[in-house]
Scaffold this motif. Structure first.
Motif, PDB file in Angstrom:
ATOM      1  N   LEU A 185       0.851  -1.193   0.000  1.00 62.16           N
ATOM      2  CA  LEU A 185       0.000   0.000   0.000  1.00 62.16           C
ATOM      3  C   LEU A 185       0.881   1.235   0.000  1.00 62.16           C
ATOM      4  O   LEU A 185       1.727   1.410   0.878  1.00 62.16           O
ATOM      5  CB  LEU A 185      -0.917   0.007   1.224  1.00 62.16           C
TER       6      LEU A 185
ATOM      7  N   ASP B 182      -5.089   6.260   8.150  1.00 59.85           N
ATOM      8  CA  ASP B 182      -5.926   5.222   8.758  1.00 59.85           C
ATOM      9  C   ASP B 182      -7.276   5.119   8.065  1.00 59.85           C
ATOM     10  O   ASP B 182      -7.804   4.021   7.863  1.00 59.85           O
ATOM     11  CB  ASP B 182      -6.129   5.502  10.252  1.00 59.85           C
TER      12      ASP B 182
ATOM     13  N   GLU C  74      -6.808   3.380   4.706  1.00 60.31           N
ATOM     14  CA  GLU C  74      -6.570   1.955   4.932  1.00 60.31           C
ATOM     15  C   GLU C  74      -7.858   1.229   5.302  1.00 60.31           C
ATOM     16  O   GLU C  74      -8.115   0.121   4.826  1.00 60.31           O
ATOM     17  CB  GLU C  74      -5.519   1.750   6.017  1.00 60.31           C
ATOM     18  N   ALA C  75      -8.695   1.850   6.130  1.00 56.08           N
ATOM     19  CA  ALA C  75      -9.964   1.226   6.531  1.00 56.08           C
ATOM     20  C   ALA C  75     -10.901   1.082   5.339  1.00 56.08           C
ATOM     21  O   ALA C  75     -11.544   0.032   5.160  1.00 56.08           O
ATOM     22  CB  ALA C  75     -10.629   2.054   7.626  1.00 56.08           C
ATOM     23  N   LYS C  76     -10.989   2.101   4.512  1.00 58.15           N
ATOM     24  CA  LYS C  76     -11.865   2.045   3.337  1.00 58.15           C
ATOM     25  C   LYS C  76     -11.368   1.015   2.322  1.00 58.15           C
ATOM     26  O   LYS C  76     -12.157   0.278   1.738  1.00 58.15           O
ATOM     27  CB  LYS C  76     -11.963   3.418   2.666  1.00 58.15           C
TER      28      LYS C  76
ATOM     29  N   ASP D 114      -9.509  -1.576   2.967  1.00 51.86           N
ATOM     30  CA  ASP D 114      -9.614  -2.915   3.559  1.00 51.86           C
ATOM     31  C   ASP D 114     -10.947  -3.546   3.196  1.00 51.86           C
ATOM     32  O   ASP D 114     -11.027  -4.735   2.897  1.00 51.86           O
ATOM     33  CB  ASP D 114      -9.441  -2.841   5.076  1.00 51.86           C
ATOM     34  N   ARG D 115     -11.999  -2.750   3.209  1.00 51.13           N
ATOM     35  CA  ARG D 115     -13.328  -3.241   2.830  1.00 51.13           C
ATOM     36  C   ARG D 115     -13.331  -3.730   1.374  1.00 51.13           C
ATOM     37  O   ARG D 115     -13.908  -4.763   1.052  1.00 51.13           O
ATOM     38  CB  ARG D 115     -14.350  -2.127   3.008  1.00 51.13           C
TER      39      ARG D 115
ATOM     40  N   ILE E 233     -10.628  -4.659  -0.432  1.00 49.81           N
ATOM     41  CA  ILE E 233      -9.684  -5.767  -0.619  1.00 49.81           C
ATOM     42  C   ILE E 233     -10.243  -7.072  -0.056  1.00 49.81           C
ATOM     43  O   ILE E 233      -9.920  -8.152  -0.546  1.00 49.81           O
ATOM     44  CB  ILE E 233      -8.319  -5.388  -0.001  1.00 49.81           C
ATOM     45  N   ARG E 234     -11.125  -6.988   0.942  1.00 43.84           N
ATOM     46  CA  ARG E 234     -11.738  -8.194   1.493  1.00 43.84           C
ATOM     47  C   ARG E 234     -12.530  -8.965   0.443  1.00 43.84           C
ATOM     48  O   ARG E 234     -12.674 -10.172   0.529  1.00 43.84           O
ATOM     49  CB  ARG E 234     -12.668  -7.834   2.647  1.00 43.84           C
TER      50      ARG E 234
ATOM     51  N   ASP F  46      -8.972 -11.520  -3.123  1.00 40.97           N
ATOM     52  CA  ASP F  46      -7.714 -11.917  -2.497  1.00 40.97           C
ATOM     53  C   ASP F  46      -6.475 -11.639  -3.344  1.00 40.97           C
ATOM     54  O   ASP F  46      -5.376 -11.583  -2.820  1.00 40.97           O
ATOM     55  CB  ASP F  46      -7.742 -13.414  -2.168  1.00 40.97           C
TER      56      ASP F  46
END
Length: 107
Positions: A3, A18, A21-23, A25-26, A28-29, A32
């Motif tokens: 990243l 942060d 990264e949080a946005k 992460d949703r 990228i979940r 894979d």
């Protein structure tokens, strides 16, 4: 996953980092096979802009959004990217199923 968050004419504070990264992460979940993500946050006059390039196996997905608020621009970009990732994932699954159907018909 790699990243990289950069800012043009804006300081990337830990709070913004942060939030990004949080946005992401949703997003990228859902998928894979993400190898790297490049995020560019910029400010031009009164316009806040967020650009994200998501590198997946075989393709690069790109989304950008502009708003008066940086957090709103990040939200909109993450939503666009989320739709692209889901569409790409569905396309890859459909392609795999078509290959299996074609393979079983030939047998």
């Amino acid at each position: 996953m790699n990243l990289n968050i950069t800012g043009h004419h804006v300081d990337v504070t830990p709070a913004i980092r942060d939030y990004v990264e949080a946005k992401l992460d949703r997003v990228i979940r859902h998928f894979d096979n993400v190898t790297s993500v490049n995020v560019i946050l910029s400010v031009e006059k009164l316009v806040q802009k967020a650009e994200v390039t998501l590198h997946v196996r075989g393709k690069d997905l790109f989304a950008e959004s502009q708003d008066e608020d940086m957090y709103a621009a990040i939200d909109a970009t993450a939503d666009k990217l989320d739709r692209q990732v889901l569409k790409y994932k569905q396309k890859m699954q459909d392609h795999a199923h078509d290959a299996l159907k074609h393979q079983s018909v030939e047998s």
